[in-house]
Design a protein around this motif. Structure first.
Motif, PDB file in Angstrom:
ATOM      1  N   GLN A  93      66.754  52.088  72.552  1.00 43.27           N
ATOM      2  CA  GLN A  93      68.091  51.897  71.981  1.00 43.27           C
ATOM      3  C   GLN A  93      68.877  50.856  72.778  1.00 43.27           C
ATOM      4  N   GLY A  94      68.764  50.917  74.118  1.00 44.19           N
ATOM      5  CA  GLY A  94      69.459  49.928  74.935  1.00 44.19           C
ATOM      6  C   GLY A  94      68.986  48.513  74.666  1.00 44.19           C
ATOM      7  N   ALA A  95      67.678  48.344  74.500  1.00 43.80           N
ATOM      8  CA  ALA A  95      67.127  47.014  74.229  1.00 43.80           C
ATOM      9  C   ALA A  95      67.525  46.517  72.842  1.00 43.80           C
ATOM     10  N   ILE A  96      67.552  47.429  71.865  1.00 43.59           N
ATOM     11  CA  ILE A  96      67.984  47.041  70.513  1.00 43.59           C
ATOM     12  C   ILE A  96      69.441  46.576  70.539  1.00 43.59           C
ATOM     13  N   ARG A  97      70.260  47.237  71.333  1.00 45.19           N
ATOM     14  CA  ARG A  97      71.655  46.799  71.469  1.00 45.19           C
ATOM     15  C   ARG A  97      71.732  45.410  72.096  1.00 45.19           C
ATOM     16  N   GLU A  98      70.851  45.138  73.052  1.00 50.08           N
ATOM     17  CA  GLU A  98      70.787  43.800  73.642  1.00 50.08           C
ATOM     18  C   GLU A  98      70.428  42.754  72.594  1.00 50.08           C
ATOM     19  N   VAL A  99      69.466  43.087  71.740  1.00 53.48           N
ATOM     20  CA  VAL A  99      69.056  42.154  70.682  1.00 53.48           C
ATOM     21  C   VAL A  99      70.220  41.879  69.738  1.00 53.48           C
ATOM     22  N   GLN A 100      70.973  42.922  69.409  1.00 49.44           N
ATOM     23  CA  GLN A 100      72.128  42.755  68.532  1.00 49.44           C
ATOM     24  C   GLN A 100      73.154  41.820  69.174  1.00 49.44           C
ATOM     25  N   GLU A 101      73.395  42.002  70.458  1.00 39.74           N
ATOM     26  CA  GLU A 101      74.450  41.239  71.131  1.00 39.74           C
ATOM     27  C   GLU A 101      74.009  39.822  71.502  1.00 39.74           C
ATOM     28  N   ARG A 102      72.772  39.682  71.988  1.00 39.72           N
ATOM     29  CA  ARG A 102      72.335  38.391  72.534  1.00 39.72           C
ATOM     30  C   ARG A 102      71.592  37.515  71.536  1.00 39.72           C
ATOM     31  N   TYR A 103      70.927  38.146  70.545  1.00 42.66           N
ATOM     32  CA  TYR A 103      70.069  37.377  69.645  1.00 42.66           C
ATOM     33  C   TYR A 103      70.431  37.558  68.165  1.00 42.66           C
ATOM     34  N   GLY A 104      71.632  38.051  67.932  1.00 39.66           N
ATOM     35  CA  GLY A 104      72.111  38.158  66.556  1.00 39.66           C
ATOM     36  C   GLY A 104      71.294  39.082  65.682  1.00 39.66           C
ATOM     37  N   GLY A 105      70.650  40.076  66.284  1.00 40.96           N
ATOM     38  CA  GLY A 105      69.901  41.050  65.512  1.00 40.96           C
ATOM     39  C   GLY A 105      68.485  40.624  65.166  1.00 40.96           C
ATOM     40  N   THR A 106      68.002  39.525  65.756  1.00 41.32           N
ATOM     41  CA  THR A 106      66.630  39.064  65.516  1.00 41.32           C
ATOM     42  C   THR A 106      65.801  39.293  66.775  1.00 41.32           C
ATOM     43  N   VAL A 107      64.704  40.019  66.640  1.00 39.39           N
ATOM     44  CA  VAL A 107      63.844  40.282  67.792  1.00 39.39           C
ATOM     45  C   VAL A 107      63.278  38.957  68.294  1.00 39.39           C
ATOM     46  N   PRO A 108      63.443  38.633  69.584  1.00 40.85           N
ATOM     47  CA  PRO A 108      62.969  37.341  70.102  1.00 40.85           C
ATOM     48  C   PRO A 108      61.471  37.163  69.899  1.00 40.85           C
ATOM     49  N   ASP A 109      61.069  35.908  69.751  1.00 39.20           N
ATOM     50  CA  ASP A 109      59.653  35.624  69.537  1.00 39.20           C
ATOM     51  C   ASP A 109      59.050  34.822  70.673  1.00 39.20           C
ATOM     52  N   THR A 110      59.689  34.872  71.858  1.00 39.21           N
ATOM     53  CA  THR A 110      59.120  34.228  73.030  1.00 39.21           C
ATOM     54  C   THR A 110      58.905  35.269  74.123  1.00 39.21           C
ATOM     55  N   LYS A 111      57.885  35.046  74.940  1.00 43.64           N
ATOM     56  CA  LYS A 111      57.541  35.984  76.013  1.00 43.64           C
ATOM     57  C   LYS A 111      58.706  36.152  76.989  1.00 43.64           C
ATOM     58  N   GLU A 112      59.338  35.057  77.357  1.00 39.66           N
ATOM     59  CA  GLU A 112      60.425  35.109  78.338  1.00 39.66           C
ATOM     60  C   GLU A 112      61.593  35.949  77.827  1.00 39.66           C
ATOM     61  N   GLU A 113      61.992  35.724  76.591  1.00 36.46           N
ATOM     62  CA  GLU A 113      63.156  36.430  76.053  1.00 36.46           C
ATOM     63  C   GLU A 113      62.870  37.899  75.804  1.00 36.46           C
ATOM     64  N   ILE A 114      61.740  38.186  75.173  1.00 38.93           N
ATOM     65  CA  ILE A 114      61.465  39.581  74.835  1.00 38.93           C
ATOM     66  C   ILE A 114      61.181  40.413  76.087  1.00 38.93           C
ATOM     67  N   SER A 115      60.605  39.803  77.102  1.00 40.40           N
ATOM     68  CA  SER A 115      60.311  40.525  78.343  1.00 40.40           C
ATOM     69  C   SER A 115      61.566  40.808  79.158  1.00 40.40           C
ATOM     70  N   SER A 116      62.662  40.151  78.833  1.00 42.79           N
ATOM     71  CA  SER A 116      63.911  40.380  79.559  1.00 42.79           C
ATOM     72  C   SER A 116      64.653  41.610  79.048  1.00 42.79           C
ATOM     73  N   LEU A 117      64.199  42.175  77.937  1.00 43.61           N
ATOM     74  CA  LEU A 117      64.887  43.318  77.343  1.00 43.61           C
ATOM     75  C   LEU A 117      64.537  44.607  78.082  1.00 43.61           C
ATOM     76  N   LYS A 118      65.457  45.531  78.077  1.00 40.11           N
ATOM     77  CA  LYS A 118      65.310  46.786  78.812  1.00 40.11           C
ATOM     78  C   LYS A 118      64.073  47.561  78.351  1.00 40.11           C
ATOM     79  N   GLY A 119      63.219  47.914  79.307  1.00 41.84           N
ATOM     80  CA  GLY A 119      62.074  48.759  79.008  1.00 41.84           C
ATOM     81  C   GLY A 119      60.897  48.060  78.364  1.00 41.84           C
ATOM     82  N   VAL A 120      60.978  46.751  78.160  1.00 41.22           N
ATOM     83  CA  VAL A 120      59.888  46.017  77.506  1.00 41.22           C
ATOM     84  C   VAL A 120      58.985  45.414  78.576  1.00 41.22           C
TER      85      VAL A 120
END
Length: 376
Positions: A93-120
């Protein structure tokens, strides 16, 4: 190190096998990265058969990332109840909130960005990137390490970071062009269905012809895995405290601390004791003092706790602790009188009946105890 012929055979045969024999699982019916993300988090340390109904209920209630991001944590944990490892749900849930705030609700498609999310971690990021976006990223979990250990006769300890790192590099070399998602799922599928931890089904394995462990007769000896330290035992007494008066038919529960093990979940009051007490019609003489501390907010001069009888025994294993628990039925010595200074419970205590259980998320061990109590 490994011949191109051996690697090419593995990739080609595995991919063909997966396309013919893949299981029809609900998260495979879409390439929605949000759904894939949920499934991969749920599948960590949990069997597919267990996850399916949880996944279906979860996406029915939270069909979009926005709906999950905006949900109360208590509701998320309630839907997760019984899956265990509740930090997974909080991190998701925390990581999904990050995606909403930082990436406009789109799950990142790069290793660097997605790996920065909580618990990923590396596995989850690789699974999402390969399955949802078909990126040639490795998704190496226990199933995959077992398959690679056997096929390529890798005898290094898979618990070592260096071994995982080398297997991730090998997995990348094996991914066929344009088929990363299918290939990674095929690897997972092979480990789950054929190349099992014990008694692997070698005769039905699509890559058995060049499996080095099978040729050497070492298929059941691999992978090499250093045994984890066993969880330390803890002995506990838990109390089913029955209400009276306006609380008749209810029991007392409390919320765990904000941080730490099972944070913010609900439970029966319980206390650690030095050894396991044998079940008996009544408690040994020395136990009541310890049990009284279970209801620290209520015990004392005005209200005491009278243990009456054993109810059941329960146990639960965490990664590092094994709880052995005796559960005792008890009542307050006198009921809380409305309007008195004891009328209101502290904020982390509640009286609940069977109907109100749905409002609170419980760890599995307490859920089983309470459900048994209300079904008697």
């Amino acid at each position: 190190m490994y011949s191109e012929e051996k690697k090419q055979y593995f990739s080609t045969e595995l991919l063909g096998w997966y396309r013919r024999h893949r299981r029809d699982l609900p998260w495979r019916r879409s390439n929605n990265p949000y759904y894939i993300w949920i499934s991969e988090v749920m599948l960590q340390q949990t069997r597919v058969e267990t996850v399916i109904p949880y996944f279906e209920r979860f996406i029915e209630r939270f069909p979009t990332m926005e709906s999950l991001a905006n949900a109360p944590e208590e509701e998320v944990l309630k839907l997760w109840e019984g899956l265990g490892y509740y930090s997974r749900a909080r991190n998701l849930q925390g990581a999904i909130r990050e995606v909403q705030e930082r990436y406009g609700g789109t799950v990142p498609d790069t290793k660097e960005e997605i790996s920065s999310l909580k618990g990923v971690g590396p596995y989850t990021s690789g699974a999402i990137l390969s399955i949802a976006y078909n990126k040639p990223e490795p998704a190496v979990d226990g199933n995959v390490m077992r398959v690679l250990s056997r096929y390529f006769l890798i005898e290094e300890d898979i618990m070592k970071n260096s071994t995982r790192s080398s297997m991730e590099k090998l997995a990348v070399e094996l991914i066929p062009e344009g088929a990363a998602g299918e290939f990674n799922q095929g690897l997972m599928e092979l480990g789950a269905m054929v190349c099992t931890p014990r008694a692997p089904h070698c005769l039905t394995c699509p890559v058995r012809q060049h499996c080095s462990a099978r040729e050497a007769g070492l298929e059941e000896a691999l992978p090499v895995k250093k045994k984890a330290k066993p969880p330390r035992p803890e002995y506990r007494i838990a109390a089913l405290i029955e209400g009276s008066g306006s609380n008749s038919g209810k029991i007392l529960i409390r919320q765990r601390p904000q941080e730490g093990l099972l944070a913010r979940m609900w439970e029966l009051p319980h206390v650690e004791v030095p050894y396991m007490y044998p079940a008996a019609p009544s408690l040994p003489r020395e136990v009541p003092e310890g049990v009284n501390s279970l209801v620290d907010a209520l015990a004392g001069e005005t209200i005491g706790f009278s243990p009456e009888r054993w109810f059941m025994q329960a146990e639960h294993t965490f990664s590092h602790i094994h709880w052995e628990m005796q559960v005792v039925l008890g009542t307050l010595e006198r009921p809380v009188v409305p309007g008195s200074r004891d009328a209101h419970l502290p904020s982390h205590y509640r009286w609940v009946d069977a109907a109100s259980m749905a409002q609170f998320a419980f760890p599995n061990v307490f859920l089983k105890i309470i459900n048994r109590y209300f079904s008697k």
